[in-house]
Enzyme design. Structure first.
Site, short mmCIF file in Angstrom:
data_model
loop_
_atom_site.label_atom_id
_atom_site.label_comp_id
_atom_site.label_asym_id
_atom_site.label_seq_id
_atom_site.Cartn_x
_atom_site.Cartn_y
_atom_site.Cartn_z
N GLU A 1 6.44 14.35 -15.07
CA GLU A 1 5.52 14.99 -14.40
C GLU A 1 6.14 15.07 -12.94
OE1 GLU A 1 1.14 14.27 -15.82
OE2 GLU A 1 2.00 12.64 -14.65
C1 NGO Z 1 0.16 11.02 -18.22
C2 NGO Z 1 0.74 10.94 -16.79
C3 NGO Z 1 0.19 9.38 -16.12
C4 NGO Z 1 -1.22 9.22 -16.26
C5 NGO Z 1 -1.64 9.41 -18.01
C6 NGO Z 1 -3.07 9.23 -18.11
C7 NGO Z 1 2.33 10.40 -18.47
C8 NGO Z 1 3.54 10.01 -18.98
N1 NGO Z 1 2.21 10.72 -17.08
O1 NGO Z 1 1.02 10.33 -19.12
O2 NGO Z 1 0.57 9.25 -14.76
O3 NGO Z 1 -1.82 8.02 -16.07
O4 NGO Z 1 -1.51 10.79 -18.34
O5 NGO Z 1 -3.40 9.49 -19.19
#
Ligand code: NGO
Length: 493
Positions: free
Chosen positions: A309
């Site tokens: 992300e």
């Molecule tokens: C996503 C995000 C995390 C969140 C999570 C919550 C990934 C790999 N990045 O997973 O920052 O905490 O969802 O479910």
């Protein structure tokens, strides 16, 4: 009799049982430190509930009924983690090619005993022999399907003290999990002291989601956790999330920002707003220092660099960044793990991409990288069980006990063959979790199912698993686990 989780490779029951008594000893062969350490671990599990002395002796020196632990150098069909357990009315013999196999055999042995074996003190009024501590006779041969059977714990959104992490390690080890991935940094907190950049922990460690007090591990804390996990054949995989999810670092060190100004601390739960300065040379000195210190503290092969992300980083910048960070990880002698977004960059075949919610892992696999499966709708154990679950998120849906169990790794990702799958990892993000009780509630009873996905052979079946899990309920109770009595499981005795 054999309600084991994860389900072993083969079980041949036989009539009768071997009962543990006050005369039982644990024997080791050879009496090396590694074998003796497994014996000590076994004794420590069995002594509280039984009240028996269970002395540990070299096999040659022992007479009388025994739980025999033996390393069998010729038994390499069992591999690095497999074991064979034979229980007959006059004794039990656990053999393996390597100490890890003995350790996993011990987990099976624990589950063969009545649930009360997990009690912290002896039961009053123990009955006559062969009860109350019978091990059913038979023969079990067992090898894991996947080399990587992981659990990720997010200690960044909320900080969990060392004692909580130890408890998580103990519970994970009981299901033959062999990796604990610690998510050590995020926008809301930096959780590991880095001597060369002390404000990371001192400033970046003081925040948490919702504005709580935060906290961080000293290097001594971290080293102790690494050792505690290693004694349970669990490798710690530390993650420093880069280049996004870095607000805590950017708040601690103004000079890490392109404009030289510190970012305000962040205690919300949005993602994708922070980024290290990709064109700033200091960024790479910072990363080299952090990864260098962490690598030195981490005997395991792996270093996780996050990479998920990075929505505030341009794609070309992201790719350049990941390739530079890969070189830094390599220079410190570690194998790079990243969330699957790293598949957009050029990867070496030694790289490991962790699938969670996109097809980028397929691109990583196409470059020869290995893949860990953490599909969010299956194994993001921070998702609610159902609409009534008081904790957890729901962006990937609700995850029932069945949903976490009833899926097949080999067909999960088109274009990723089983040979490229290193294994499976459950993830527990902690935006909504603040206590050990919360952690246990979300992990149990889903984590044992994910552990079985990683350990047991293909062709698993939900109905038989469901029955084994039901039989397992009293054991979780005896272990003091705060588990969710999901209605999918018939918990009545
Ligand atoms: C996503 C995000 C995390 C969140 C999570 C919550 C990934 C790999 N990045 O997973 O920052 O905490 O969802 O479910």
């Amino acid at each position: 009799m054999h309600a084991l989780i994860p389900q072993p490779h083969s079980i041949e029951p036989a009539p009768g049982a071997f009962a543990l008594t006050a005369d039982t000893s644990i024997t080791v062969s050879p009496a090396t430190p590694a074998v003796t350490a497994v014996a000590e671990y076994l004794a420590a599990r069995l002594r509280p509930a039984t009240g028996f002395a269970l002395p540990i002796q070299p096999a040659e020196a022992a007479a009388g009924p025994a739980l025999a632990l033996a390393l069998d150098p010729a038994g390499d069909v069992l591999g690095a983690e497999g074991y064979a357990l034979t229980v007959a009315p006059d004794g039990a013999r656990l053999s393996a090619h390597a100490p890890a196999g003995l350790f996993y055999g011990v987990q099976t042995l624990r589950q063969l005993l009545p649930p009360a074996i997990e009690n912290a003190t002896p039961l009053p009024g123990q009955g006559p022999l062969p009860g109350p501590w019978p091990l059913p006779a038979g023969r079990i041969r067992d090898v894991p399907r996947f080399a990587w059977r992981g659990l990720m714990l997010d200690v960044a959104r909320h900080f969990f003290p060392v004692a909580d992490v130890r408890r998580v390690i103990d519970l994970a080890a009981a299901y033959k999990i062999n990796r604990l991935h610690l998510h050590l940094s995020d926008d809301q907190g930096w959780r590991i002291d880095i001597a060369s950049w002390p404000e990371l922990a001192r400033v970046g460690g003081q925040t948490a989601v919702g504005g709580g007090p935060g906290g961080y591990y000293t290097q001594a804390d971290y080293a102790a956790l690494v050792a505690y996990a290693a004694a349970r054949h669990i490798t710690i995989v530390p993650e420093i999330d880069l280049p996004g999810h870095t607000n805590a670092a950017l708040a601690a060190y103004p000079q890490l920002n392109a404009d030289g100004r510190p970012r305000p601390p962040y205690t919300g739960i949005e993602v994708g707003f922070s980024s290290l300065a990709i064109d700033n040379e200091l960024t790479y000195r910072f990363i080299d220092d952090v990864i260098g210190e962490l690598a030195a503290l981490t005997p395991g092969d792996y270093l996780h660099i996050g990479g998920d992300e990075a929505l505030a980083t341009a794609k070309e910048d992201y790719i350049r960044f990941i390739e530079r960070v890969a070189a830094i990880v390599r220079a410190h002698g570690k194998r790079m793990v990243g969330w699957e977004e790293i598949g957009q960059a050029r990867l070496e075949p030694s790289a490991i991409a962790q699938h969670w919610a996109s097809g980028h892992a397929t691109a990583a696999a196409a470059q020869g990288a290995s893949v860990i499966l953490s599909p969010a709708p299956r194994v993001y154990l921070d998702m609610k069980y159902d609409a009534a679950t008081p904790l957890g998120l729901a962006w990937a849906g609700h995850i029932s006990v069945r949903a976490a169990y009833d899926w097949e790794p080999a067909t999960q990702l088109a274009g990723v063959a089983e040979a490229q799958l290193l294994g499976v990892e459950a993830a527990l993000w902690s935006e909504t979790l603040t206590t050990l009780a919360d952690i246990e509630f979300m992990l149990f009873p889903r984590l044992p199912g994910v552990a079985e996905v990683g350990w047991s052979a293909a062709g698993r079946d939900w109905e038989t698993y469901r029955a084994r899990l039901a039989a397992h309920g009293p054991r979780l109770g005896a272990m003091g686990v705060n588990f969710y009595r999901a209605a999918e499981i018939d918990w009545s005795p």
